[in-house]
Design an enzyme around this catalytic site. Sequence first.
Site, PDB file in Angstrom:
ATOM      1  N   GLU A 138     -30.164  -3.315 -54.190  1.00 17.67           N
ATOM      2  CA  GLU A 138     -30.369  -2.044 -53.488  1.00 17.67           C
ATOM      3  C   GLU A 138     -30.966  -2.269 -52.101  1.00 17.67           C
ATOM      4  OE1 GLU A 138     -29.224   0.825 -54.074  1.00 17.67           O
ATOM      5  OE2 GLU A 138     -28.376   0.301 -56.012  1.00 17.67           O
TER       6      GLU A 138
ATOM      7  N   TYR B  10     -35.084   6.657 -51.803  1.00 20.52           N
ATOM      8  CA  TYR B  10     -33.725   6.286 -52.207  1.00 20.52           C
ATOM      9  C   TYR B  10     -33.750   5.068 -53.137  1.00 20.52           C
ATOM     10  CZ  TYR B  10     -29.236   4.189 -52.416  1.00 20.52           C
ATOM     11  OH  TYR B  10     -28.111   3.623 -52.932  1.00 20.52           O
TER      12      TYR B  10
ATOM     13  N   ASP C 229     -26.992   8.740 -50.975  1.00 22.65           N
ATOM     14  CA  ASP C 229     -26.717   7.857 -49.835  1.00 22.65           C
ATOM     15  C   ASP C 229     -25.500   8.415 -49.096  1.00 22.65           C
ATOM     16  OD1 ASP C 229     -24.511   7.265 -51.380  1.00 22.65           O
ATOM     17  OD2 ASP C 229     -24.759   5.081 -51.278  1.00 22.65           O
TER      18      ASP C 229
END
Length: 365
Positions: A36, A119, A137
């Site tokens: 990520e 996020y 996103d």
Amino acid sequence: MNNTEIQSRLISWYDRNKRPMPWRDCGDPYKIWLSEIMLQQTRVDQATPYFNRFIDHFPTVHDLAAADQQEVLKVWEGLGYYSRARNLHSAAKLVVDQFDGKVPDSWDEITELKGVGPYTASAVLSIAFQKKYAVVDGNVIRVLSRYYGIEENVRETKTKNSIQEYADELIPDERPGDFNQAVMELGATVCTPSNPECGECPLQPGCVAFKTVKTDQIPYKSKKKKRPHHHIGVGIIKQPGDDKVLIALRPDDAMLGGLWEFPGGKQEPGEELPETVKRELHEELGVEVSIVKPFMKLDHAYSHFKITMHAYLCELQSGTPRPQSSQEVRWISIEKLADVPFPKANRRLTEKLMNLNKGQQELEI
Ligand code: SF4
């Protein structure tokens, strides 16, 4: 379509169509966290070789925590946005020191880690720990704004917040991580920025943009500001008869922090580039140099500005180089330049230097 139907269509599409990725379905929170971080501002195909290389060097969070920062930056070299690597490294140390080497599985703890914002926290908690947090996103913004027919500017925070609310409503109790990945995967492979393949899309029966033929208008994005362009004068100081050049280590808290570079800086209005180099080297190192000859000119783009770098071979005239705006300065033999981390534009200078050095061409001054 109601939410349950959207969820089941997306999950079953994902089960049939997901692309293999080295971190996908691995169940290892460390690898999922690393992926990520790497995927911020980087496409899957670009990030994958770096991910594999990183895991080869640092297979566990303990290996990463125990590494030297220079080693971490060297393995990250070329991927850009180096604060991601520095933050990941200090977060790994925190995971080992405070969380017994386990990536935290709660919102409050995981957001204590450097570089883990809302996020990344949502992505890791949902994918690695099956917690119900929806990610938003660029891919999710595109899919949901088209599906719900949201025509507002998606660069604005209030539009992003309203898309986050839709995503929060949609996320299921079962398999929330797979649901998040399904929406992102759909955006990456089917609901693409131009020419989405609506005929292949599980959401087509309810999609507003498809029904109203607005897939080329949604998502609406206001134009980006033009990026400023700077000319940078850089000095490669090489002593006659010696194979060493001078490099400087950028401060940790600066852009490209912790990487090495050839000293230099921005050209000022009305200044000739050789004068820029002399002034910058005086300010940064406290030395006087003479310009021997131009060495290389190259263009490079960063996210918020572009540069043209003008590098000159220089000779030291007086003074001993000291780090006045860097962490450290070092004389290094040209063949060793491959061993320390450099940002991309400087790496092009080192490659030319190493090639010339191998052929023993043109470097003597
Ligand atoms: Fe995107 Fe087309 Fe699917 Fe709508 S139908 S979500 S525009 S791919």
